[in-house]
Write an enzyme that holds these catalytic residues in place. Structure first.
Site, PDB file in Angstrom:
ATOM      1  N   HIS A 238      -1.410  -2.346  -3.945  1.00  0.00           N
ATOM      2  CA  HIS A 238      -1.159  -2.373  -2.500  1.00  0.00           C
ATOM      3  C   HIS A 238      -0.679  -1.026  -1.956  1.00  0.00           C
ATOM      4  O   HIS A 238      -1.351  -0.391  -1.152  1.00  0.00           O
ATOM      5  CB  HIS A 238      -0.088  -3.428  -2.171  1.00  0.00           C
ATOM      6  CG  HIS A 238      -0.377  -4.802  -2.677  1.00  0.00           C
ATOM      7  ND1 HIS A 238      -1.327  -5.641  -2.135  1.00  0.00           N
ATOM      8  CD2 HIS A 238       0.189  -5.504  -3.681  1.00  0.00           C
ATOM      9  CE1 HIS A 238      -1.336  -6.785  -2.785  1.00  0.00           C
ATOM     10  NE2 HIS A 238      -0.429  -6.734  -3.724  1.00  0.00           N
TER      11      HIS A 238
HETATM   12  O1  RIB Z   1       2.567  -7.706  -0.276  1.00  0.00           O
HETATM   13  C1  RIB Z   1       2.582  -6.526  -1.047  1.00  0.00           C
HETATM   14  C2  RIB Z   1       3.766  -5.694  -0.706  1.00  0.00           C
HETATM   15  O2  RIB Z   1       4.957  -6.409  -1.022  1.00  0.00           O
HETATM   16  C3  RIB Z   1       3.852  -4.399  -1.532  1.00  0.00           C
HETATM   17  O3  RIB Z   1       4.508  -3.417  -0.779  1.00  0.00           O
HETATM   18  C4  RIB Z   1       4.697  -4.792  -2.703  1.00  0.00           C
HETATM   19  O4  RIB Z   1       5.411  -3.687  -3.269  1.00  0.00           O
HETATM   20  C5  RIB Z   1       5.667  -5.736  -2.047  1.00  0.00           C
HETATM   21  O5  RIB Z   1       6.700  -4.953  -1.458  1.00  0.00           O
END
Ligand code: RIB
Ligand code: CA
Length: 314
Positions: A238
């Protein structure tokens, strides 16, 4: 490009921070840390571990908000492990935290640097950013751009059926940021779920040096959750997508649309209501990314991470 990364490390946050540290195009003014994946006491320690792993104890790290603006903290140990960086044991950090609070650092940096010259890169809950905007409304007009990892549209949520984790943890903060008027690029699950690691890429990382091996170990740990949940081979990276967008925006595509945040409903709290088809008539406020050239993204990641282990200058 001057940036501030606001983060809740987290294995994917770690890869995003490493990518930034490996990229000379970016001048990392500092890391501001927030509670999210794990409590602040751990995220602030993890941020220091990551910088020391990269050989960058010079990076200023500022501890920030330990809970959302109005709600109780929701964490994600079930995804990231108890420490938030499970997968490999890194030594306790020796570099200090900065004495200033993260919110003060954000305010002071935006007031000091030339208007429009600083990009904010939030990759965790938006509490620190929203607090800074509330305490110092004058800084909003000085923000160059906010490039945040968060939200979802067609993909649905990952912490509830409707909401992505970063937005869900502090929807009130997200509402402030999305309504601020600052130029906004949103990197949602719709694109990060296409940024899936491969076994080949992970083994390439493992073949590098200490940094690549840490990335491989984190990804091995992180992907077990997504494989069990989605049945997917590979884990969605992500947060590195937010930094990669800064480096090579042409790898990504999306639309300039209206995005509002649900802050009232019990069922859909933290949902990003993204008007992809323009049916509401509401004014667009965000460039909402939906596609990425996955192979070129991972090639960029591999080349840059390799630099931190002294391999090439890719
Ligand atoms: O949904 C994904 C996000 O939530 C990313 O930033 C992961 O590190 C968590 O913080
Ligand atoms: Ca994160």
């Amino acid at each position: 490009m001057k940036i501030i990364i606001d983060t809740d490390p987290g294995q994917d946050d770690a890869v995003a921070i490493l990518l930034a540290l490996a990229s000379p195009e970016l001048e990392l003014l500092g890391l501001t840390v927030v509670a999210g994946n794990v409590p602040l006491s751990l995220t602030q320690q993890n941020a220091r571990k990551i910088c020391e792993l990269a050989g960058r104890p010079d990076i200023p790290i500022f501890s920030g908000c330990d809970k959302p603006l109005q709600r109780e903290l929701v964490t994600a140990e079930h995804v990231h492990g108890r420490t938030g960086l499970d997968g490999i044991a890194l030594p306790d950090p020796s570099m200090p935290l900065q004495s200033a609070h993260a919110v003060d650092f954000i305010i002071d940096s935006l007031r000091r640097e030339a208007p429009g010259s600083v990009t904010l890169v939030p990759i965790g809950p938006l509490t620190n950013i929203a607090q800074a905007f509330r305490r110092a409304p004058d800084i909003v007009a000085r923000v160059g751009r906010i490039v945040l990892m968060g939200g979802a549209c067609f993909e649905g949520g990952n912490i509830t059926p409707a909401a992505e984790f970063n937005i869900h943890v502090d929807p009130d903060a997200a509402r402030i940021v999305f309504a601020s008027g600052a130029p906004l690029t949103v990197i949602p699950l719709d694109v990060t779920h296409k940024a899936l690691t491969s076994r080949e890429w992970i083994e390439t990382m493992r073949g590098l040096g200490p940094v690549g091996q840490a990335v491989a170990s984190w990804t091995d740990f992180f992907e077990r959750y997504d494989r069990a949940k989605y049945g997917s081979e590979g884990a969605p990276l992500h947060d590195p997508c937010a930094v990669a967008w800064l480096l090579e925006p042409a790898l990504f595509s999306g639309r300039f649309i209206n995005v509002e945040i649900e802050t009232e409903s019990r069922l859909t709290l933290g949902m990003t209501v993204a008007d992809w088809w323009g049916v509401t008539g509401r004014a667009p406020n965000a460039t909402f990314i939906r596609e990425v050239e996955r192979d070129r993204l991972f090639d960029l990641l591999a080349r840059r991470i390799a630099r931190l282990d002294g391999h090439g200058s890719g």
